[in-house]
Design an enzyme around this catalytic site. Structure first.
Site, PDB file in Angstrom:
ATOM      1  CE1 TYR A 261      34.801  32.502  50.572  1.00  0.00           C
ATOM      2  CE2 TYR A 261      35.051  31.772  48.309  1.00  0.00           C
ATOM      3  CZ  TYR A 261      35.579  32.348  49.436  1.00  0.00           C
ATOM      4  OH  TYR A 261      36.867  32.771  49.449  1.00  0.00           O
TER       5      TYR A 261
ATOM      6  CE1 TYR B  26      38.269  37.359  50.693  1.00  0.00           C
ATOM      7  CE2 TYR B  26      39.567  37.332  48.671  1.00  0.00           C
ATOM      8  CZ  TYR B  26      38.987  36.669  49.725  1.00  0.00           C
ATOM      9  OH  TYR B  26      39.124  35.310  49.837  1.00  0.00           O
TER      10      TYR B  26
ATOM     11  CG  ASP C 124      46.411  41.035  47.564  1.00  0.00           C
ATOM     12  OD1 ASP C 124      46.725  40.374  46.568  1.00  0.00           O
ATOM     13  OD2 ASP C 124      45.545  40.664  48.387  1.00  0.00           O
TER      14      ASP C 124
ATOM     15  CE  LYS D 238      42.125  35.554  43.043  1.00  0.00           C
ATOM     16  NZ  LYS D 238      41.144  34.506  43.232  1.00  0.00           N
TER      17      LYS D 238
HETATM   18  C1  LIG Z   1      43.234  40.321  46.106  1.00  0.00           C
HETATM   19  C2  LIG Z   1      43.206  38.921  46.638  1.00  0.00           C
HETATM   20  N1  LIG Z   1      44.063  38.570  47.612  1.00  0.00           N
HETATM   21  C3  LIG Z   1      44.087  37.315  48.102  1.00  0.00           C
HETATM   22  C4  LIG Z   1      43.228  36.349  47.639  1.00  0.00           C
HETATM   23  C5  LIG Z   1      43.267  34.956  48.217  1.00  0.00           C
HETATM   24  O1  LIG Z   1      43.830  34.064  47.326  1.00  0.00           O
HETATM   25  P1  LIG Z   1      43.564  32.496  47.488  1.00  0.00           P
HETATM   26  O2  LIG Z   1      42.127  32.271  47.200  1.00  0.00           O
HETATM   27  O3  LIG Z   1      44.487  31.861  46.483  1.00  0.00           O
HETATM   28  O4  LIG Z   1      43.940  32.142  48.883  1.00  0.00           O
HETATM   29  C6  LIG Z   1      42.310  36.680  46.639  1.00  0.00           C
HETATM   30  C7  LIG Z   1      41.351  35.677  46.138  1.00  0.00           C
HETATM   31  O5  LIG Z   1      40.329  35.974  45.556  1.00  0.00           O
HETATM   32  C8  LIG Z   1      42.303  37.994  46.127  1.00  0.00           C
HETATM   33  O6  LIG Z   1      41.432  38.374  45.177  1.00  0.00           O
END
Ligand SMILES: Cc1ncc(COP(=O)(O)O)c(C=O)c1O
Length: 418
Positions: free
Chosen positions: A17, A143, A237, A266
């Site tokens: 980023y 996101y 998610d 995470k």
């Molecule tokens: C809600 C959500 N989904 C998916 C992801 C993507 O995860 P990764 O960075 O482990 O690929 C993130 C990352 O910030 C997220 O906040």
């Protein structure tokens, strides 16, 4: 003076980023411990964002370290095709018990867990003889990761991926409904398009990287109800919200719902290793379970269910069982509410909101991230604002003094600098 590995390496690394031409120099980390990041020059920063929201028990927790070391001595990795190992199967059972979802598919990151969820939903309908159900409904400010499928279900207009909006599959994108009228419209949209819709995907209760926006458990429950009414799979998610971040082990629990598919990542490993998981209900799994080999889920990342990552994840779940994490999150919520409240009176502050161990100060306009970051560092804290958002998502073991340092830094930096 920078060491040679820094200057040499910086000429070869490509950072996340970042506009590499104008990015401010990255700090050199020597080690981590508890809620602190130690820099090579001897400075120590209190970590306000838990390494992108993952280090929920703080860094280097002795129990996670011991379990990983024991696993390392036995087997850091082995493929998962045709072979299984205790750590992955124990972890699958534990995740199934705590989510109410029967089956667990492991992958290697959050974005891939989302890709698997989308693929699972698409193939579920293919297997059921409804291949035209091949689109998703997602939400503005959402996101879900950086890979192509995940980008397609993230906000196409406002997100950091907006440049790719014409390169990804077009999905249905709507505002999170609130109020009776909005729900009627949402219901009508799903009624009209249920024949095309494989799933609805949402970050339950908190939309993270798309702007730290909150919605209520009632709204979440109603979205779930309407999706189910129209025969559309509900995908939660929980990569950011899972593992107590919003105050309950999983955000969906606050709405009293069990999704059809759930994504985890995470904090799954307590932030010690990379691991993703896509969980499916019994009904979704049964859509794949028959004699037809073409009905199998055709996915299998090389490093799925990595034993070292599974050891960290099992150790992290031990900590949730043994240590008072939910009480700590409740305590952080109370403290953040009090400690961030003074920010509300600052010029240019639009909103202050707190949920679980998430504290958000939203500004009236985008902040100058490059200008603010050094000011936080000067005050001994690691905070990375984005867009119009300055937020903290501390490890759950953070002390009151450390929380006070973080929140005072937010107040003082915004007072002086934003
Ligand atoms: C809600 C959500 N989904 C998916 C992801 C993507 O995860 P990764 O960075 O482990 O690929 C993130 C990352 O910030 C997220 O906040």
């Amino acid at each position: 003076m920078n060491p040679d590995w820094y200057d040499e390496g910086m000429a070869h690394i490509w950072l996340p980023y970042s506009q590499m031409k104008t990015a401010i120099p990255s700090l050199r980390v020597a080690s981590t411990l508890g809620c602190r990041i130690r820099l090579e020059d001897g400075r120590e920063l209190v970590d306000g964002i838990s390494s992108w929201w993952s280090a929920c028990h703080g860094y280097n927790h002795p129990h996670i370290m011991e379990c990983m070391q024991a696993q390392l001595a036995r087997m850091p990795h082995v493929m998962f095709g045709g072979l299984v190992h205790e750590g992955a199967l124990r972890l699958a059972s534990r995740l199934a018990r705590s989510t109410g979802l029967e089956r667990v598919f492991f992958s290697d990151s959050g974005s891939v867990a989302v890709e698997v969820a989308l693929k699972m939903a698409l193939q579920y309908w293919r297997n059921a003889g409804k291949p035209h159900k091949d689109r998703f409904l997602c939400f503005s400010h959402g996101y879900h990761g950086d890979t192509l499928g995940a980008m397609s279900v993230s906000d196409p207009e406002k997100s950091m991926h907006k440049a790719f909006k014409n390169a990804v599959i077009k999905q249905f994108v709507v505002d999170i409904p609130s109020g009776e009228y909005a729900f009627e419209e949402f219901d009508s949209l799903l009624e009209a398009h249920h024949g095309e819709l494989a799933g609805v995907i949402i970050e339950p209760l908190v939309q993270g990287a798309g702007g730290m926006k909150f919605h209520s458990p009632d709204v979440l429950a109603e979205i779930y109800r309407i999706a189910h009414k129209h025969g559309i799979l509900f995908i939660a998610d929980e990569i950011a919200t899972g593992f107590a971040r919003t105050g309950t082990m999983f955000a969906c629990q606050q709405a009293g719902i069990t999704p059809d598919i759930m994504c985890l990542g995470k904090a799954l490993t307590g932030g010690a290793m990379t691991l993703g998981a896509t969980l499916a209900s019994k009904a979704v799994f049964e859509g794949f379970y028959d004699d037809n080999p073409e009905h199998a889920l055709m996915h299998g990342p090389t490093f799925m269910a990595n034993p070292l990552a599974c050891a960290a994840a099992n150790a992290s779940l031990d900590l949730f069982e043994r240590e008072p994490r939910l009480a700590q999150v409740a305590d952080i919520e109370t403290k953040l509410t009090v400690m961030l409240e003074p920010c509300r009176a600052l010029q240019h502050v639009k909103d202050v909101r707190v949920m679980g161990a998430i504290g958000v100060v939203q500004m009236q306009a985008e902040v100058d991230v490059h200008a603010l970051r050094p000011q936080f560092i000067e005050r001994g804290v690691w905070i990375r604002p984005f867009g119009d958002i300055v937020y903290v998502m501390p490890p759950f073991v953070m002390t009151t003094d450390e929380l006070a340092l973080l929140t005072k830094a937010v107040y003082n930096v915004l007072k002086d600098g934003a």
